[in-house]
Motif scaffolding. Structure first.
Motif, PDB file in Angstrom:
ATOM      1  N   TYR A  72       0.923  -1.191   0.226  1.00  0.00           N
ATOM      2  CA  TYR A  72      -0.077   0.020  -0.073  1.00  0.00           C
ATOM      3  C   TYR A  72       0.948   1.445   0.014  1.00  0.00           C
ATOM      4  CZ  TYR A  72      -3.246   3.678   1.464  1.00  0.00           C
ATOM      5  OH  TYR A  72      -3.980   4.779   1.496  1.00  0.00           O
ATOM      6  N   GLU A  73       0.289   2.332  -0.691  1.00  0.00           N
ATOM      7  CA  GLU A  73       1.232   3.434  -0.816  1.00  0.00           C
ATOM      8  C   GLU A  73       0.024   4.534  -0.729  1.00  0.00           C
ATOM      9  OE1 GLU A  73       3.414   3.918  -4.357  1.00  0.00           O
ATOM     10  OE2 GLU A  73       4.573   2.088  -3.941  1.00  0.00           O
ATOM     11  N   ARG A  74       0.340   5.892  -0.205  1.00  0.00           N
ATOM     12  CA  ARG A  74      -0.477   6.653  -0.197  1.00  0.00           C
ATOM     13  C   ARG A  74      -1.267   7.257  -1.166  1.00  0.00           C
ATOM     14  NH1 ARG A  74       1.076  11.794   3.720  1.00  0.00           N
ATOM     15  NH2 ARG A  74      -1.223  11.769   3.851  1.00  0.00           N
ATOM     16  N   GLY A  75      -2.657   7.444  -1.402  1.00  0.00           N
ATOM     17  CA  GLY A  75      -3.157   7.758  -2.487  1.00  0.00           C
ATOM     18  C   GLY A  75      -3.931   6.635  -3.134  1.00  0.00           C
ATOM     19  N   ASP A  76      -3.614   5.379  -2.700  1.00  0.00           N
ATOM     20  CA  ASP A  76      -3.984   4.153  -3.329  1.00  0.00           C
ATOM     21  C   ASP A  76      -5.677   3.935  -2.892  1.00  0.00           C
ATOM     22  OD1 ASP A  76      -1.646   3.442  -4.096  1.00  0.00           O
ATOM     23  OD2 ASP A  76      -1.407   1.593  -2.827  1.00  0.00           O
ATOM     24  N   ILE A  77      -5.957   4.349  -1.736  1.00  0.00           N
ATOM     25  CA  ILE A  77      -7.425   4.383  -1.661  1.00  0.00           C
ATOM     26  C   ILE A  77      -8.397   5.362  -2.304  1.00  0.00           C
ATOM     27  CG2 ILE A  77      -9.156   5.409   0.360  1.00  0.00           C
ATOM     28  CD1 ILE A  77      -7.696   3.942   2.250  1.00  0.00           C
ATOM     29  N   ALA A  78      -7.745   6.700  -2.678  1.00  0.00           N
ATOM     30  CA  ALA A  78      -8.390   7.495  -3.550  1.00  0.00           C
ATOM     31  C   ALA A  78      -8.361   7.103  -5.057  1.00  0.00           C
ATOM     32  CB  ALA A  78      -7.584   8.756  -3.509  1.00  0.00           C
ATOM     33  N   THR A  79      -7.240   6.226  -5.277  1.00  0.00           N
ATOM     34  CA  THR A  79      -7.634   5.701  -6.621  1.00  0.00           C
ATOM     35  C   THR A  79      -8.588   4.507  -6.822  1.00  0.00           C
ATOM     36  OG1 THR A  79      -5.149   6.080  -6.945  1.00  0.00           O
ATOM     37  CG2 THR A  79      -6.228   4.273  -8.212  1.00  0.00           C
ATOM     38  N   ALA A  80      -8.539   3.835  -5.629  1.00  0.00           N
ATOM     39  CA  ALA A  80      -9.619   2.583  -5.820  1.00  0.00           C
ATOM     40  C   ALA A  80     -10.979   3.316  -5.587  1.00  0.00           C
ATOM     41  CB  ALA A  80      -9.173   1.650  -4.356  1.00  0.00           C
ATOM     42  N   LEU A  81     -11.179   4.235  -4.900  1.00  0.00           N
ATOM     43  CA  LEU A  81     -12.493   4.879  -4.808  1.00  0.00           C
ATOM     44  C   LEU A  81     -13.013   5.625  -5.937  1.00  0.00           C
ATOM     45  CD1 LEU A  81     -12.541   6.238  -1.239  1.00  0.00           C
ATOM     46  CD2 LEU A  81     -13.945   4.453  -2.098  1.00  0.00           C
ATOM     47  N   TRP A  82     -12.204   6.406  -6.413  1.00  0.00           N
ATOM     48  CA  TRP A  82     -12.573   7.417  -7.513  1.00  0.00           C
ATOM     49  C   TRP A  82     -12.295   7.132  -8.950  1.00  0.00           C
ATOM     50  CZ3 TRP A  82     -15.861   8.417  -4.091  1.00  0.00           C
ATOM     51  CH2 TRP A  82     -15.723   8.884  -2.878  1.00  0.00           C
ATOM     52  N   THR A  83     -11.300   6.354  -9.271  1.00  0.00           N
ATOM     53  CA  THR A  83     -10.560   5.824 -10.485  1.00  0.00           C
ATOM     54  C   THR A  83     -10.888   4.563 -10.821  1.00  0.00           C
ATOM     55  OG1 THR A  83      -8.887   7.604 -10.151  1.00  0.00           O
ATOM     56  CG2 THR A  83      -8.556   5.928 -12.075  1.00  0.00           C
ATOM     57  N   ASP A  84     -10.285   3.683 -10.211  1.00  0.00           N
ATOM     58  CA  ASP A  84     -10.922   2.296 -10.319  1.00  0.00           C
ATOM     59  C   ASP A  84     -12.262   1.806  -9.944  1.00  0.00           C
ATOM     60  OD1 ASP A  84      -8.061   2.094 -11.310  1.00  0.00           O
ATOM     61  OD2 ASP A  84      -7.436   1.212  -9.403  1.00  0.00           O
ATOM     62  N   ARG A  85     -12.662   2.444  -8.994  1.00  0.00           N
ATOM     63  CA  ARG A  85     -14.098   2.273  -8.390  1.00  0.00           C
ATOM     64  C   ARG A  85     -14.120   0.793  -7.772  1.00  0.00           C
ATOM     65  NH1 ARG A  85     -18.383   5.838 -12.130  1.00  0.00           N
ATOM     66  NH2 ARG A  85     -16.670   7.408 -12.522  1.00  0.00           N
ATOM     67  N   THR A  86     -13.072   0.120  -7.370  1.00  0.00           N
ATOM     68  CA  THR A  86     -13.038  -1.200  -6.785  1.00  0.00           C
ATOM     69  C   THR A  86     -13.401  -1.150  -5.181  1.00  0.00           C
ATOM     70  OG1 THR A  86     -10.713  -0.712  -6.326  1.00  0.00           O
ATOM     71  CG2 THR A  86     -11.576  -2.342  -8.559  1.00  0.00           C
ATOM     72  N   LEU A  87     -13.402   0.164  -4.494  1.00  0.00           N
ATOM     73  CA  LEU A  87     -13.844   0.287  -3.295  1.00  0.00           C
ATOM     74  C   LEU A  87     -15.011   1.301  -3.448  1.00  0.00           C
ATOM     75  CD1 LEU A  87     -10.809   0.675  -1.124  1.00  0.00           C
ATOM     76  CD2 LEU A  87     -12.265  -1.240  -1.363  1.00  0.00           C
ATOM     77  N   VAL A  88     -15.799   1.313  -2.483  1.00  0.00           N
ATOM     78  CA  VAL A  88     -17.025   2.106  -2.363  1.00  0.00           C
ATOM     79  C   VAL A  88     -17.030   2.686  -0.860  1.00  0.00           C
ATOM     80  CG1 VAL A  88     -18.620   0.010  -2.037  1.00  0.00           C
ATOM     81  CG2 VAL A  88     -19.492   2.456  -2.708  1.00  0.00           C
ATOM     82  N   LYS A  89     -17.277   3.826  -0.575  1.00  0.00           N
ATOM     83  CA  LYS A  89     -17.680   4.568   0.630  1.00  0.00           C
ATOM     84  C   LYS A  89     -19.115   4.804   0.877  1.00  0.00           C
ATOM     85  CE  LYS A  89     -16.048   8.500   3.391  1.00  0.00           C
ATOM     86  NZ  LYS A  89     -15.153   9.669   3.219  1.00  0.00           N
ATOM     87  N   THR A  90     -19.437   4.005   1.914  1.00  0.00           N
ATOM     88  CA  THR A  90     -20.984   4.218   2.474  1.00  0.00           C
ATOM     89  C   THR A  90     -21.065   3.812   3.984  1.00  0.00           C
ATOM     90  OG1 THR A  90     -23.038   3.744   1.595  1.00  0.00           O
ATOM     91  CG2 THR A  90     -21.452   1.913   1.908  1.00  0.00           C
ATOM     92  N   TRP A  91     -22.250   4.391   4.277  1.00  0.00           N
ATOM     93  CA  TRP A  91     -22.438   3.874   5.661  1.00  0.00           C
ATOM     94  C   TRP A  91     -22.757   2.484   5.865  1.00  0.00           C
ATOM     95  CZ3 TRP A  91     -24.081   8.945   3.958  1.00  0.00           C
ATOM     96  CH2 TRP A  91     -23.748   9.702   4.801  1.00  0.00           C
TER      97      TRP A  91
END
Length: 394
Positions: A72-91
């Motif tokens: 893991y490197e800084r920025g990987d979460i942002a990439t997964a959420l908003w570019t690759d869309r392999t993660l999703v943020k929700t309640w």
């Protein structure tokens, strides 16, 4: 009470033979399953194993992932959420924000159906300023207007205000706790979108995540069984109260769920404490008896899942009299120093002038070996922030 041969539990009959394991075995396995001592290969795999990354505090999600995922490197979460869309943020669980693998959202939404709507009483209505009928109307509107759009809170409020004239609706929608949005999130109608001009946004996961197989969504019963099984596999053995606290439901409902889904679990005795496990997890515990001690020194970040769940394990993982330093006011979970599976202190960090200072406040005197190992553990955070590390002891 441990079941006997005359005690039915969830439609299953136990013959009185309950397998016994030790807390040392249990905590060692939890450290492995939570990717503390057995690192994860990738970010999405980490989020999947943990059944979501706690993201009520965004920085915590990054640190929880980073200490478990060497790549893991800084920025990987942002990439997964908003570019690759392999993660999703929700309640998710307990009504708190999480980062979930996008592909798993349909299953989670199916399981959330049993607790989608909050228990609304007079006190709830006074606090939030709306009633259940208004909440249902807001949820319906969200489901109609969000598909194909990414809207700020104010833009979404404007859409809601066109249809809902209830007093207090504007304040309720503007609330940072997101209470008006949580039923929509649980129903798979809303998730977070990318930030726009420092404003949070919301969108529909059904259009934001086009590759997610919504047509393969399981029924509620199947999905709930899978969630319970995953909880017990990763966080267990545990009780129904532990599951209820983690999932976000009351003990009575959790007990009913355990009885309903008893087919996925077996009873376990942990040094005299009665808990539940999956058959596979129990077999793993029995096969790894030679590794029956939780060993190692770790600096776990705030809101770490090892501390959050299960609640019943805290009697064995947090020293007596120290719990208020770990679980603080307003649900805040401190970063912890973990030594051989037991919390031995809390810590904080500050990045200044290229140096990351990690300040540890131990619960008791620590050995020189522990200090040396903690310094090595702090190195992972230095890598993440690309900085030198300085460790101090309070």
């Amino acid at each position: 009470m441990i079941a006997t041969d005359a005690t039915p539990v969830g439609g299953r009959w136990f013959d009185g033979r309950v397998e016994k394991v030790t807390w040392g075995q249990v905590l060692a396995r939890r450290l492995r399953r939570l990717h503390v001592t057995d690192p994860s290969a990738d970010l999405v795999g980490t989020a999947a194993r943990l059944v979501g990354l706690h993201a009520q505090v965004a920085s915590s999600a990054e640190l929880i992932a980073a200490v478990r995922t060497p790549a893991y490197e800084r920025g990987d979460i942002a990439t997964a959420l908003w570019t690759d869309r392999t993660l999703v943020k929700t309640w998710g669980m307990r009504g708190t924000l999480h980062l979930f693998p996008a592909a798993e959202l349909p299953q989670l939404v199916a399981a959330w159906a049993q607790r989608q709507w909050p228990k609304v009483n007079a006190a709830w209505e006074r606090y939030h300023g709306v009633n259940l009928a208004v909440l249902r109307q807001v949820t319906e509107i969200i489901g109609e207007v969000l598909p194909g759009k990414v809207l700020t809170r104010e833009e979404l409020l404007a859409e809601i205000a066109r249809e809902v004239r209830a007093p207090g609706i504007e304040a309720a929608v503007r609330s940072g706790w997101g209470q008006m949005f949580k039923p929509a999130a649980a129903g798979g109608l809303l998730c977070s979108g990318p930030e726009r001009d420092r404003n949070v946004t919301f969108t529909s996961p059904r259009t934001w995540l086009p590759d997610v197989p919504w047509d393969e969504q399981p029924d509620e019963h199947t999905a709930m069984a899978a969630v319970i099984e995953r909880f017990l596999d990763v966080y267990g053995p545990a009780t129904h109260e532990d599951f209820g606290r983690w999932w976000g439901t009351d003990a009575a409902k959790a007990r009913r769920l355990f009885k309903e889904h008893a087919a996925v679990m077996v009873q376990v005795d942990i040094d005299g404490a009665t808990c539940w496990s999956t058959p596979a997890a129990l077999a793993d515990l029995q096969q790894n008896k030679q590794n029956d001690d939780a060993v190692g020194v770790h600096l776990l970040p705030g809101f770490d899942p090892y501390v959050i769940a299960p609640l019943g394990h805290r009697a064995y993982t947090v020293p007596e009299g120290f719990i208020d330093r770990v679980s603080r006011a307003a649900g805040w979970i401190s970063p912890v120093l973990l030594v051989d599976g037991v919390v031995r202190g809390v810590w904080s960090h500050e990045l200044k002038n290229g140096t990351l200072t990690v300040a540890v406040e131990p619960s008791a005197k620590v050995t020189a070996a522990t200090k040396k190992a903690a310094t090595a553990a702090a190195g992972r955070y230095g890598e993440l922030f690309d900085s030198d590390v300085r460790l101090t002891w309070g």
